[in-house]
Design a protein around this motif. Structure first.
Motif, mmCIF file in Angstrom:
data_model
loop_
_atom_site.group_PDB
_atom_site.id
_atom_site.type_symbol
_atom_site.label_atom_id
_atom_site.label_comp_id
_atom_site.label_asym_id
_atom_site.label_seq_id
_atom_site.Cartn_x
_atom_site.Cartn_y
_atom_site.Cartn_z
ATOM 1 N N ILE C 65 -1.275 6.197 22.632
ATOM 2 C CA ILE C 65 -0.461 5.099 22.121
ATOM 3 C C ILE C 65 -1.265 3.817 22.200
ATOM 4 N N GLN C 66 -1.039 2.924 21.244
ATOM 5 C CA GLN C 66 -1.688 1.620 21.320
ATOM 6 C C GLN C 66 -0.851 0.571 20.605
ATOM 7 N N MET C 67 -0.903 -0.650 21.127
ATOM 8 C CA MET C 67 -0.225 -1.763 20.479
ATOM 9 C C MET C 67 -1.213 -2.431 19.539
ATOM 10 N N VAL C 68 -0.798 -2.625 18.294
ATOM 11 C CA VAL C 68 -1.689 -3.205 17.283
ATOM 12 C C VAL C 68 -0.939 -4.225 16.429
ATOM 13 N N THR C 69 -1.676 -4.893 15.538
ATOM 14 C CA THR C 69 -1.045 -5.843 14.620
ATOM 15 C C THR C 69 -0.393 -5.089 13.469
ATOM 16 N N GLY C 70 0.513 -5.736 12.767
ATOM 17 C CA GLY C 70 1.127 -5.116 11.597
ATOM 18 C C GLY C 70 0.169 -5.132 10.418
ATOM 19 N N ASP C 148 -7.559 5.180 15.942
ATOM 20 C CA ASP C 148 -8.399 4.423 15.010
ATOM 21 C C ASP C 148 -8.152 4.837 13.557
ATOM 22 N N PHE C 149 -7.867 6.116 13.348
ATOM 23 C CA PHE C 149 -7.515 6.579 12.001
ATOM 24 C C PHE C 149 -6.226 5.899 11.536
ATOM 25 N N LEU C 150 -5.227 5.849 12.424
ATOM 26 C CA LEU C 150 -3.953 5.200 12.071
ATOM 27 C C LEU C 150 -4.180 3.730 11.742
ATOM 28 N N LYS C 151 -5.039 3.084 12.531
ATOM 29 C CA LYS C 151 -5.328 1.662 12.293
ATOM 30 C C LYS C 151 -5.991 1.464 10.930
ATOM 31 N N TYR C 152 -6.809 2.437 10.559
ATOM 32 C CA TYR C 152 -7.537 2.389 9.294
ATOM 33 C C TYR C 152 -6.562 2.489 8.119
ATOM 34 N N LEU C 153 -5.491 3.267 8.300
ATOM 35 C CA LEU C 153 -4.503 3.465 7.240
ATOM 36 C C LEU C 153 -3.317 2.505 7.322
#
Lengths: 188, 229, 188
Positions: C65-70, C148-153
């Motif tokens: 799990i990670q917290m990221v920007t929208g 990182d894949f999720l962040k990429y998409l």
């Protein structure tokens, strides 16, 4: 939505910023906005985060605003951030450290080709633990073990590592790196 | 890293799918069998391929010929196992289409970001661990080196000349001119590797199809005898 | 409040973490808690951040799990961080990544059965780029996409991929793979 954008910026920003700075940055990026408008949004965000049960806060000192964790978690957070720095090295970390010890100074791309996996997180952790540092050449960072690391092992330089001569220049490793370079995969 | 020199196709199923789509046909056993000749023609053009990947192309060629030759070799029909190439290709197509959607999602550039701990905010503090010992390091390095072995050896195999299907067909014809007949088992056993086994098999099926030779088997467990027609 | 503490930790952590890791860390710090309890809190936090107007997200890949920007703020944040995302993927890499995203955790043989071609080199490259990782079960590696894949998409988890349900459980896939295993006659 300007509000979500400002929220995102506050989240990723590691240092305090101000409504004025934010307005200027947004204007440069084609989102013309008045400082007063940014101030209004910040006030809204403060309400969202600072009131009620929340692990995050938006704090303000003078003009400087920053998104931080709540004070009730501060002891825990300090320990959490230190977690990475104590305890045994994971097998993956130990392996990375080993490649850096036997092959350093080595670039991240070369290291990742040799290990076959991404090493970004591990490198960061080894840096924080003071086990490795880096030199910069032509904009590329090359990682190597630190003097503290050598001292800890009781040796004066890496060539005193067991079997250093043989392992450092292992034939298949040399062949592998040569091929990788030919294929223009990495800049050694 | 060792990129395939012919990046034209993302593998044998990709090639097959494109051939069927060129014909504007739906994926059925019949449409698959119909593009066998085109597939074999394309296969001839693929050279200097990574041997692993080439053998994947050949395996599919063998399956295609099997499908097509069912009519020619009726006794194959009796074998109950069904090669579900049709189902496999349909499933593969689903993922090809999904990958196009993912590609367009990436193009939208809706990347998200996590927070970076600024390095300067964290005091670097020398924090060793008990498992950092000279011996552990040495052993870990040996493991790393061993893992590289197959990666180093592979490109050397690549240099080995690819056995060409056309060449093999000529060889078998020549051989038959002199011998008149030979056993299928001997042919398979003379093959040096998986790729050659498949090429031999393909060459044989092709020759049977072109009616240059005939295959005979006395009963189910005997060797198949190949004869000149 | 456990929830605010977990929220704080997710905020400061610069790398993905898991419910299990969090539970273990909290237990060490004298806050004994079950992994399932942490999972429940994470689900609540996801609801708080991922629904409605929000500049922040909680994303999950496998256990990580990670917290990221929208994703709406993507362009802006990229400029703010002066960061550039990874380069292009070849069609073959993208195809492999797609199968892993929909079908992960997936073994190499199962992946190769679907693509009909050897995927060793592509898997290696995706591992190096940090877009996939693997878990080991009974000596077999199972590949899955990373945070990182999720962040990429710009998505919160793989089940937001188009047609996920259908492709994840693609009809007959299980039987099909099983049969392929038995039918080695054809594959020699």
């Amino acid at each position: 939505m300007l509000k979500t954008k400002i929220e995102s910026i506050l989240f990723v920003s590691n240092k305090p910023t101000s409504a004025k700075q934010l307005a200027r940055f947004l204007a440069r990026e084609g989102e013309a906005v008045e400082t007063s408008e940014v101030e209004k949004i910040i006030a809204e965000l403060k309400e969202k985060y600072n009131i009620g049960e929340s692990g995050l806060r938006i704090i303000q000192a003078g003009d400087e605003i920053q998104m931080v964790t709540g004070p009730e978690s501060s002891e825990l957070i300090k320990k959490f951030l230190k977690e990475d720095m104590t305890g045994e090295l994971t097998p993956a970390s130990l392996e990375t450290l080993t490649v850096i010890a036997y092959r350093g100074p080595i670039s991240k791309p070369a290291l990742e080709q040799i290990r076959g996996v991404n090493c970004g997180m591990i490198i960061r952790n080894l840096l924080i633990r003071g086990l490795i540092d880096f030199v910069e050449t032509n904009g590329q960072s090359y990682f190597q073990v630190t003097v503290d690391f050598l001292k800890y092992l009781g040796i004066n330089s890496v060539d005193e590592l067991p079997d250093y001569e043989r392992l450092h220049k292992a034939e298949n490793l040399e062949q592998f790196l040569e091929k990788a370079e030919q294929n223009k995969i990495i800049n050694l | 890293m060792y990129q395939v020199s012919s990046e034209k196709f993302n593998g044998p199923l990709d090639l097959l799918l494109r051939l069927i789509e060129e014909q504007k046909m739906a994926i059925t056993e019949i449409s698959i069998a119909n593009v066998t000749d085109e597939y074999l023609q394309e296969l001839e053009k693929i050279q200097d391929q990574d041997p692993e990947e080439l053998s994947d192309f050949l395996v599919l060629a063998a399956r295609l010929l099997y499908l097509k030759s069912k009519a020619l070799l009726p006794y194959l029909e009796q074998e109950e196992e069904v090669d579900d190439l049709e189902k496999q290709l349909k499933l593969y197509k689903e993922f090809v289409e999904a990958s196009k959607k993912i590609a367009s999602m990436i193009k939208e550039r809706r990347f998200t970001f996590s927070r970076e701990k600024a390095m300067q905010q964290i005091a670097v503090e020398f924090s060793p661990a008990k498992n950092i010992t000279a011996d552990n390091l040495k052993n870990a390095f040996i493991v790393v080196l061993r893992r590289l072995d197959p990666l180093v050896k592979m490109p050397q195999q690549m240099i080995e000349k690819t056995v060409s299907l056309q060449k093999k067909i000529m060889e078998i014809k020549e051989f038959l001119k002199k011998q008149g007949k030979f056993g299928f088992r001997g042919l398979i056993e003379s093959s040096k590797n998986r790729t050659e086994v498949i090429v031999n098999f393909l060459a044989l099926l092709e020759l049977i199809k072109q009616a240059h030779l005939r295959a005979k088997q006395v009963d189910a467990f005997n060797d198949i005898i190949i004869e000149k027609v």
